[in-house]
Design an enzyme around this catalytic site. Sequence first.
Site, PDB file in Angstrom:
ATOM      1  CB  CYS A   1       7.174  19.550  28.975  1.00  0.00           C
ATOM      2  SG  CYS A   1       5.874  19.435  30.097  1.00  0.00           S
TER       3      CYS A   1
ATOM      4  CB  THR B   1       4.152  20.033  33.553  1.00  0.00           C
ATOM      5  OG1 THR B   1       2.938  20.483  33.215  1.00  0.00           O
ATOM      6  CG2 THR B   1       3.967  18.940  34.785  1.00  0.00           C
TER       7      THR B   1
ATOM      8  CB  CYS C   1       0.235  23.718  28.408  1.00  0.00           C
ATOM      9  SG  CYS C   1       0.337  22.047  27.684  1.00  0.00           S
TER      10      CYS C   1
ATOM     11  CE1 TYR D   1       5.699  12.922  31.399  1.00  0.00           C
ATOM     12  CE2 TYR D   1       6.727  14.790  31.286  1.00  0.00           C
ATOM     13  CZ  TYR D   1       6.829  13.581  30.888  1.00  0.00           C
ATOM     14  OH  TYR D   1       7.921  12.822  30.300  1.00  0.00           O
TER      15      TYR D   1
END
EC number: 5.1.1.3
Length: 265
Positions: free
Chosen positions: A75, A77, A189, A43
């Site tokens: 996640c 992102t 992350c 991603y």
Amino acid sequence: MSDTRPVLLFDSGVGGLSVLAPVRALLPQAPIVYVADNGGFPYGTKSEAEIAARVPALLGRLAERYAPRLIVIACNTASTIALPAVRAALDLPIVGTVPAIKPAALMSKSRVIGVLGTNATVRQPYVDNLSAEFAADCTVLRHGSAPLVELAEAHLRGEETDLADYAAALAGLFDQPGGKRMDMVVLACTHFPLVEDKLRAASPRPLTFVDGGPGIARRVAYLTEGQSWPEAPGEGLAVFTAPTGISEGLRSSLRRFGLGRVEML
């Protein structure tokens, strides 16, 4: 009666396992479905538009198929881009993942904090807002590292990785103005806590690493407080969104996180 609905955790790859571990520690009776969107991985190098279109639609399919009581978007992102759209689309609790800038600022002595994430995460206005709200008196350095995501995936497959590659990711923070005074690094992350020991070994000096996993687990426990769980939840299920070969190394890592079954979406 026991409630067999699972907690569903979702990530682009295996990074969300770093969130699954503290969730399991707090809620050992919870049935788990862990979804790795290997069909969309990674991603961090995709555009905001691609992620905003893919994640809500995919989570809608997953909610219909597995009927979870709660979804964790494990996640950074996906959360910083698509969380509002997912919450608007699905009628169940959605827990997102955001960079742990607040606890890092509370602990920092030097008042210089690094945020190590994907390229997509570190450029988000959400990170600007967190920094302004919780770390206004700090210098907040950011670095996006796509190679570090791949290193974490390789590590979970049981492959050997080079410490020099981890040092290169940290250098993206150290080499910025003020980087030599940095004492805290936010692992923004979910892949990165899986290789925290490698980052620690590769760092030229001691750093404190922080991530959002424990806080997410506490939020899941709070949102499910008072709910019933199966007496024996059984093995967790790992789901991949595209056909993939599961190496013995990866299968072993999945079992270590309590995911004894694997299927394709």
